[in-house]
Structure formats: structure tokens, C-alpha cells
Design a protein around this motif. Structure first.
Motif, mmCIF file in Angstrom:
data_model
loop_
_atom_site.group_PDB
_atom_site.id
_atom_site.type_symbol
_atom_site.label_atom_id
_atom_site.label_comp_id
_atom_site.label_asym_id
_atom_site.label_seq_id
_atom_site.Cartn_x
_atom_site.Cartn_y
_atom_site.Cartn_z
ATOM 1 N N GLU A 126 89.077 -31.776 -22.828
ATOM 2 C CA GLU A 126 90.413 -30.638 -21.510
ATOM 3 C C GLU A 126 90.408 -29.800 -20.720
ATOM 4 O OE1 GLU A 126 94.508 -32.563 -20.354
ATOM 5 O OE2 GLU A 126 92.729 -33.252 -20.951
ATOM 6 N N VAL A 127 89.844 -29.466 -20.414
ATOM 7 C CA VAL A 127 89.035 -28.176 -19.338
ATOM 8 C C VAL A 127 89.785 -27.631 -18.340
ATOM 9 C CG1 VAL A 127 86.455 -26.130 -18.789
ATOM 10 C CG2 VAL A 127 86.877 -28.116 -20.736
ATOM 11 N N GLY A 148 83.727 -30.701 -18.868
ATOM 12 C CA GLY A 148 84.795 -30.527 -17.823
ATOM 13 C C GLY A 148 84.237 -28.777 -17.517
ATOM 14 N N TYR A 149 84.630 -27.930 -16.457
ATOM 15 C CA TYR A 149 84.689 -26.760 -16.460
ATOM 16 C C TYR A 149 85.453 -25.563 -15.958
ATOM 17 C CZ TYR A 149 82.515 -27.926 -11.696
ATOM 18 O OH TYR A 149 82.827 -29.145 -10.526
ATOM 19 N N PRO A 150 85.618 -24.541 -16.029
ATOM 20 C CA PRO A 150 86.203 -23.662 -15.624
ATOM 21 C C PRO A 150 85.711 -23.131 -14.089
ATOM 22 C CG PRO A 150 85.535 -22.777 -17.522
ATOM 23 C CD PRO A 150 84.596 -23.725 -17.576
ATOM 24 N N VAL A 195 100.398 -33.617 -15.555
ATOM 25 C CA VAL A 195 98.704 -34.254 -15.564
ATOM 26 C C VAL A 195 98.319 -32.138 -14.739
ATOM 27 C CG1 VAL A 195 96.521 -34.340 -15.057
ATOM 28 C CG2 VAL A 195 98.266 -36.212 -16.382
ATOM 29 N N VAL A 196 99.321 -32.285 -13.406
ATOM 30 C CA VAL A 196 98.618 -31.009 -12.481
ATOM 31 C C VAL A 196 99.325 -29.543 -12.845
ATOM 32 C CG1 VAL A 196 99.303 -30.336 -10.284
ATOM 33 C CG2 VAL A 196 98.887 -32.945 -10.071
ATOM 34 N N ALA A 197 100.000 -29.721 -13.734
ATOM 35 C CA ALA A 197 100.849 -29.024 -14.705
ATOM 36 C C ALA A 197 99.228 -28.274 -15.768
ATOM 37 C CB ALA A 197 102.003 -28.890 -15.070
ATOM 38 N N ARG A 198 99.031 -29.073 -16.221
ATOM 39 C CA ARG A 198 98.218 -28.730 -17.415
ATOM 40 C C ARG A 198 96.845 -27.801 -16.653
ATOM 41 N NH1 ARG A 198 97.613 -34.224 -19.509
ATOM 42 N NH2 ARG A 198 96.082 -34.110 -19.404
ATOM 43 N N GLY A 199 96.632 -27.537 -15.627
ATOM 44 C CA GLY A 199 95.328 -26.878 -14.836
ATOM 45 C C GLY A 199 94.262 -27.774 -15.236
ATOM 46 N N VAL A 200 94.138 -28.949 -15.317
ATOM 47 C CA VAL A 200 92.576 -29.244 -15.750
ATOM 48 C C VAL A 200 92.237 -29.626 -14.593
ATOM 49 C CG1 VAL A 200 93.416 -31.014 -17.941
ATOM 50 C CG2 VAL A 200 93.520 -31.449 -15.352
ATOM 51 N N ASN A 201 90.785 -28.719 -14.883
ATOM 52 C CA ASN A 201 90.222 -28.803 -13.526
ATOM 53 C C ASN A 201 88.798 -30.202 -12.565
ATOM 54 O OD1 ASN A 201 87.348 -29.609 -15.390
ATOM 55 N ND2 ASN A 201 86.471 -28.172 -14.940
ATOM 56 N N TYR A 202 89.847 -30.986 -13.304
ATOM 57 C CA TYR A 202 88.631 -32.532 -12.275
ATOM 58 C C TYR A 202 89.908 -32.928 -10.968
ATOM 59 C CZ TYR A 202 92.007 -34.799 -15.750
ATOM 60 O OH TYR A 202 92.601 -35.352 -16.422
ATOM 61 N N VAL A 203 91.256 -32.496 -11.213
ATOM 62 C CA VAL A 203 92.216 -32.469 -10.756
ATOM 63 C C VAL A 203 92.131 -31.749 -9.116
ATOM 64 C CG1 VAL A 203 94.769 -33.317 -9.943
ATOM 65 C CG2 VAL A 203 94.090 -32.991 -12.294
#
Length: 339
Positions: A126-127, A148-150, A195-203
């Protein structure tokens, strides 16, 4: 009560010394394949299990991998179970167990696992694009691998080790499939606001490439954030289809709910509407109309992650790197053949 077998018992059955049994288990000295087989057969015969505490003291290892993933109770855990299941299976093949760290503690979860020496290595999930756990990962002794990657991992001087599915490549394939089918417009039913609000990098990775691919072909693309909820999805489809013009649909989430809503309206994918999806192979095949899709390949990503993590255990100073598992599109029945 039956007596618990010891390494001395294993040595007696195998016909070797107790120290040889120890070397087979620890791997500290080379042992012939014949001798190793004798010891392993004796262990299996006696149902012998090495004492975890003693082994950890002797080897300075816990033989545990920690998976760090926050609790997302509002979204369920179905989406991550394929990752966790495959990581656990690959770890067990190497005589390792898995510790699942689910508390939503942010960087403190890594500090706690590292500070208490609860695991030899960590898989971080959940990066986020801006992920505070990256700072901690750089400063602890145990190797860590991000699924995932920051954003900072793309810096040429980054020391982070990251692996992920190629979401951008997947977006390009899916948009390209709809363009090839001759659609006049593409609507992406994307991940919901939560989901978008979590800031996950894949979106953002997926969205940027989808929009760029459509723009390069001169095809309009609209992005609609839709919660994974049947009522919200049906409302979104009412808005999209109200004009009578049917766009090509790219589903980033909510595949079963969206396919069901289309069929309820008498719209059959592959006959009345072109539909592609980002979803697992199993989910794509399970629909009433099997969906042309790109799979996120959770098991492939997890398998590569564990292989790399064990390399890092032997070489924790290996340079930072971002690895991507390539995207592949599988055609099924949900896209009409071009005229």
C-alpha cells in the motif's frame, strides 16, 4: 505424553553426527547431497521441527518475513490476499514464516518490527507516492522491499528496493485496445475517491498513461471516480448512457458490479458496448461475458518480490532499484471486432 524428537535422535536415525544435522539445518558448511537427503529423510520420519528460538540465537535470524500493510476495513482485504498468499507460500518454501503487520501506524510499524528484531526482512505494501516509510527503510538494518514505489525511488541516487506491476503499461494496452476497436470516446470508471485520497502511487501512474495514449490517438477520454458500490456504479452509468451514445468503457475497479449493471440495462459487452478492464485473470474469466483485461499479476509480483528479498538478505547493501513486472493483455469476448 510422547517425547519430542531432538537433533540427537535425527542424527541417530540418519547415521551421522549431531553436528552434521546442525550444518544441514544452518547451511554453514557444505554437505553432500547424499548426506543432506539422509538427514532430511530422518527429520521427516521423526516429524522433527527445529526449535525456532534456539535456531534464531544460533543464526542471528528469526526466519520470519514481515508484511507491512495497513488495515483498510472499509475496502476489505480481498484485493491483497493473492499477494499475501503467494508471499507466504514462497517464504515457506525457504523455511520462513510470515508476520502480517496490519496496524495503520505509518512509519512506526517499520520501526517497531526493526527495533524489536521481529523479522529478518520486510515487505512494505500500500505504497504512497509520498511515503514516510521510505525514510525509515533507509535507516534500519533489516532489508525492506516495497511493492509499489514512492516518487523518490525514481531518483538515480535512491537506495530503495521497489517492485510493482507496470500500471502505466497496462493503461496503454487497455486504451489501445479500445482505440483499435474504433470507439469514438473512452470513459474510464476509475478508483473511487476513498482510494484516490489515500495517495497510492499506482492511480496517477495509470491515469497519466491512459490520458496520454488517448490524446496521442485523438480520442476523447473522460475519467470518472466511482466508489466500488453497486448503487454508485449504476448512477454513474445512468449519467454516461443518458444521451444514448455508448462510449468504450475501461474499468479500473468494480468489474463485477459494472458488468452486472450493463447486462441489467440490456447492454451486452462485445455486442452493444466495448469493455476492457484492469483485473485479475480469475475475475475476468468469472464474468457472464469474459472480459478483455490486463491482470495486475499479484502472484507474479509477489513471487519476484520474495526472490529479490532473499537476495537482499545475503546482500543488503545492493544498490536501490525499481523493477516492474510487464503488462500483458488477454483478449476475451467483451470488445467488438473492428469493422
Amino acid at each position: 505424553m510422547a517425547r519430542v524428537p531432538t537433533s540427537k535422535d535425527v542424527a541417530k536415525v540418519a547415521g551421522v553426527s549431531q553436528s552434521t544435522v546442525s550444518y544441514v539445518m544452518s547451511g554453514k558448511r557444505p554437505i553432500s547431497e547424499k548426506t543432506r537427503r539422509l538427514v532430511e529423510d530422518a527429520m521427516e520420519q521423526l516429524l522433527y521441527q527445529p526449535h525456532a528460538g534456539a535456531r534464531a540465537l544460533a543464526s542471528q535470524r528469526t526466519n520470519i518475513i514481515a508484511i507491512v500493510h495497513p488495515v483498510l476495513s472499509n475496502l476489505g482485504v480481498g484485493g491483497i490476499m493473492a499477494f499475501i498468499d503467494e508471499i507466504a507460500a514462497q517464504a515457506r518454501r525457504r523455511d520462513y514464516d510470515v508476520l502480517l503487520v496490519t496496524a495503520d501506524e505509518g512509519k512506526e510499524s517499520l520501526r517497531r518490527v526493526a527495533g524489536r528484531a521481529l523479522a529478518d526482512a520486510m515487505v512494505v505494501m500500500e505504497v504512497k507516492a509520498e511515503d514516510e516509510r521510505a525514510e525509515v527503510a533507509r535507516g534500519i538494518a533489516q532489508p525492506s522491499l516495497f511493492i509499489g514505489y514512492p516518487d523518490e525511488a525514481l531518483d538515480e541516487h535512491s537506495t530503495l528496493h521497489c517492485i510493482d506491476f507496470d500500471f502505466a503499461g497496462g493503461a496503454e494496452l487497455l486504451v489501445g485496445e479500445l482505440i483499435g476497436a474504433g470507439v469514438h470516446e473512452i470513459v474510464v470508471l476509475g478508483w473511487g475517491p476513498e482510494v484516490v485520497a489515500r495517495g497510492v502511487n499506482y492511480v496517477p501512474r495509470f491515469r497519466r498513461r491512459a490520458e496520454a495514449t488517448a490524446a496521442a490517438a485523438g480520442v476523447p477520454l473522460r475519467w470518472v471516480e466511482v466508489p466500488r458500490d453497486s448503487v454508485a456504479i449504476r448512477a454513474a452509468l445512468d449519467d454516461l448512457l443518458g444521451s444514448g451514445s455508448v462510449p468504450g468503457l475501461l474499468l479500473a475497479d468494480g468489474v463485477p458490479e459494472t458488468l452486472g449493471a450493463l447486462l441489467d440495462r440490456g447492454l451486452r459487452p462485445g455486442r452493444d458496448v466495448d469493455v476492457v478492464a484492469l483485473c485479475t485473470e480469475a475475475e475476468a474469466e468469472a464474468q457472464a461475458v469474459p472480459v478483455t483485461a490486463v491482470s495486475q499479476q499479484p502472484r507474479d509480483v509477489s513471487r519476484h518480490a520474495v526472490e529479490w528479498l532473499f537476495q537482499l538478505l545475503d546482500d543488503p547493501a545492493a544498490p536501490g532499484e525499481v523493477r516492474l513486472v510487464p503488462a500483458h493483455l488477454t483478449r476475451r469476448q467483451s470488445v467488438r471486432p473492428p469493422n
